[in-house]
Write an enzyme that holds these catalytic residues in place. Structure first.
Site, PDB file in Angstrom:
ATOM      1  N   HIS A 135      20.522   4.466  56.642  1.00 24.73           N
ATOM      2  CA  HIS A 135      19.076   4.314  56.828  1.00 24.73           C
ATOM      3  C   HIS A 135      18.784   2.808  56.902  1.00 24.73           C
ATOM      4  CE1 HIS A 135      14.822   4.330  55.540  1.00 24.73           C
ATOM      5  NE2 HIS A 135      14.791   5.600  55.897  1.00 24.73           N
ATOM      6  N   ASP A 212      23.064   4.350  48.193  1.00 23.71           N
ATOM      7  CA  ASP A 212      21.720   4.776  48.572  1.00 23.71           C
ATOM      8  C   ASP A 212      21.689   6.297  48.380  1.00 23.71           C
ATOM      9  OD1 ASP A 212      19.481   5.704  49.785  1.00 23.71           O
ATOM     10  OD2 ASP A 212      19.849   4.785  51.735  1.00 23.71           O
ATOM     11  N   GLN A 215      18.940  10.566  49.640  1.00 19.99           N
ATOM     12  CA  GLN A 215      19.144  11.950  50.104  1.00 19.99           C
ATOM     13  C   GLN A 215      20.147  12.708  49.237  1.00 19.99           C
ATOM     14  OE1 GLN A 215      17.382  13.400  52.432  1.00 19.99           O
ATOM     15  NE2 GLN A 215      16.465  11.646  53.440  1.00 19.99           N
ATOM     16  N   LYS A 238      11.374  12.550  47.281  1.00 13.65           N
ATOM     17  CA  LYS A 238      12.279  13.462  47.994  1.00 13.65           C
ATOM     18  C   LYS A 238      12.838  14.515  47.052  1.00 13.65           C
ATOM     19  CE  LYS A 238      13.738   9.956  51.332  1.00 13.65           C
ATOM     20  NZ  LYS A 238      13.085  10.261  52.601  1.00 13.65           N
ATOM     21  N   CYS A 379      14.722   6.241  61.139  1.00 12.60           N
ATOM     22  CA  CYS A 379      15.048   4.950  60.511  1.00 12.60           C
ATOM     23  C   CYS A 379      16.561   4.769  60.426  1.00 12.60           C
ATOM     24  CB  CYS A 379      14.431   4.821  59.112  1.00 12.60           C
ATOM     25  SG  CYS A 379      12.666   4.915  59.109  1.00 12.60           S
TER      26      CYS A 379
HETATM   27  N1  PMP Z   1      17.678   6.006  52.404  1.00 18.88           N
HETATM   28  C1  PMP Z   1      17.725   7.201  52.985  1.00 18.88           C
HETATM   29  C2  PMP Z   1      19.049   7.825  53.279  1.00 18.88           C
HETATM   30  C3  PMP Z   1      16.531   7.858  53.314  1.00 18.88           C
HETATM   31  O1  PMP Z   1      16.569   9.049  53.907  1.00 18.88           O
HETATM   32  C4  PMP Z   1      15.303   7.243  53.005  1.00 18.88           C
HETATM   33  C5  PMP Z   1      13.986   7.913  53.346  1.00 18.88           C
HETATM   34  N2  PMP Z   1      13.901   8.412  54.628  1.00 18.88           N
HETATM   35  C6  PMP Z   1      15.326   5.996  52.388  1.00 18.88           C
HETATM   36  C7  PMP Z   1      16.522   5.402  52.097  1.00 18.88           C
HETATM   37  C8  PMP Z   1      14.069   5.275  52.041  1.00 18.88           C
HETATM   38  O2  PMP Z   1      13.330   5.980  51.126  1.00 18.88           O
HETATM   39  P1  PMP Z   1      11.820   5.526  50.848  1.00 18.88           P
HETATM   40  O3  PMP Z   1      11.112   5.732  52.163  1.00 18.88           O
HETATM   41  O4  PMP Z   1      11.348   6.447  49.810  1.00 18.88           O
HETATM   42  O5  PMP Z   1      11.862   4.126  50.459  1.00 18.88           O
END
Ligand code: PMP
Length: 421
Positions: A135, A212, A215, A238, A379
């Protein structure tokens, strides 16, 4: 002996989904077009059980006051709630409250690793390893730091046949690295990376590891102390909690190497016109008015998860539905499913694309049937580039989704494709 779990189209339904769904008011929503909501956008954000909404509302109605700042009753109550949430959430993740820093999001948690740790410990020529699967939250902070500090940034590629990380390339990339930043579960492919192996590889090279887990946390119980990663970023929203809060879990040795990131009030012992003496430990990083309602909501969410969800059963349920959807969708003319949701370790994500109906259009056409899916690059543009696409549609499943919803989704998609391709 308990009766065998029922099965729908060969998928074992291990959970009492109707009971679980009764806790989530939004899942009973009828959309303006008269269709019942089918929510398959869980990887973007999950829905919240009523206890979370009530806990936050109760805080605002009964004891809202700024924590850690005054001696009146409300301030004491809100301070106690904030700190008991920290204790509860940290325990849920297999660690203790001293190893957890509240952040605004998983993104902010990764920035905290970059600016609160790497900025204090890395210099020109040091190597940070990330992957093509990440991401943007786990890429852009490293690019920025690399520009600022002359740090070498290495990307581990994906194996485009298997849609997994290329672990041989990882082994090479990690040589001489100071920090390895890897996603726990891909938000596009649903693949669960071999994080235990990466942690071992990185530590044997003397590198720190930042996971990270945005997920990963919604799908498996993380035992941070056992896992051995140095940092782990998590987003509450999430995993049934509210938006606006996340955390960074940090091992004690890594915490002792960190310095302030965002500065201002709340994180100081003393400020003079000349200088500032900062607080120690996690208190050095939680600048400004604390995220009180959000922490209270997250506390309620982890309590609810612990009481109501067996994560192994939930994995079986989510994996069963997503892999059934993927195999049915592969049969629809023109649909490509990316990744391998059928793989045992994959977690509830089906990314797909039609070869003539644009992803945006398909998103609208699915919405017309009541189906909420994500559309876009998620993203994760370097991953999109590696897969040779600009965007995908993504259906993501959580434990409250049903096989009936999956069947309705596949049938609607089939009809849309027949009509519009
Ligand atoms: N890392 C991953 C793998 C994600 O899926 C996301 C959210 N789409 C994020 C980081 C960022 O999370 P947040 O938008 O809550 O900061």
């Amino acid at each position: 002996m308990s009766p065998p779990s029922p099965s729908v189209r060969g998928v074992t339904i291990a959970l009492d989904v109707e009971e679980i769904r009764s806790h989530f008011p939004i899942l009973h929503r009828i959309l303006p077009n008269g269709k019942p909501l089918v929510y398959f956008d869980n990887a973007a954000t999950s829905q919240k059980p009523l206890v979370v909404i009530d806990a936050m509302s109760d805080f605002y109605k009964q004891y809202h006051a700024n924590a850690h700042r005054a001696n009146h009753t409300l301030a004491d109550e809100s301070t106690a709630a904030l700190e008991s949430a920290r204790d509860r959430i940290a325990t849920f993740f297999g660690t203790n409250e001293n190893q957890m820093i509240y952040t605004g999001s998983a993104t902010e948690a990764m920035n905290l690793v970059a600016y609160g740790w790497a900025r204090y410990n890395l210099e020109e020529g040091d190597v940070v390893v990330t992957t093509e699967m990440e991401h943007h939250a786990n890429i852009v902070p490293w690019q920025e730091l690399s520009k600022e500090r002359g740090i070498e940034l290495r990307f581990v590629p994906i194996d485009t046949d298997k849609f997994t990380l290329d672990y041989d390339a990882m082994e090479v990339a990690i040589q001489g690295a100071s920090l390895v930043c890897v996603g726990h579960v891909s938000n596009v492919l649903g693949v669960r990376n071999e994080i235990e192996r990466v942690i071992e590889m990185a530590h044997s090279e003397g590198a720190r590891v930042a996971l990270d887990s945005a997920q990963g946390a919604p799908h498996e119980r993380i035992n941070f102390d056992e896992l051995g990663a140095d940092f782990c970023s998590i987003a509450a929203h999430k995993m049934a909690g509210p938006t606006g809060i996340g955390c960074l879990l940090v091992r004690p040795e890594a915490l002792s190497e960190m310095g302030p990131f965002l500065t201002g009030g709340s994180i100081v012992k003393r400020v003079s016109k000349e200088d500032t003496l900062f607080q120690d430990g996690y208190a050095m990083f939680e600048t400004g008015t604390p995220r009180m309602a959000e922490a209270i909501g997250w506390h309620a969410a982890v309590d609810w998860l612990e009481e109501n969800i067996d994560f192994d059963e939930a994995h079986e349920h989510v994996h069963g539905i997503a892999s059934w959807m993927a195999s049915e969708m592969r049969e629809i003319p023109g649909i490509t499913v990316f990744g391998n949701p059928e793989m045992e370790e994959a977690i509830g994500v089906v990314s797909f694309l039609h070869d003539t109906i644009q992803a945006q259009d398909l998103g609208y056409l699915l919405d017309a049937g009541g189906f909420a899916v994500r559309t876009g690059h998620h993203c994760a543009q370097p991953l999109m580039e590696a897969m040779g696409v600009g965007s995908t549609n993504r259906a993501s499943v959580w434990f409250y989704n049903t096989m009936e919803e999956a069947e309705a989704f596949v049938s609607h998609l089939r009809n849309v494709v027949e009509r519009f391709s």
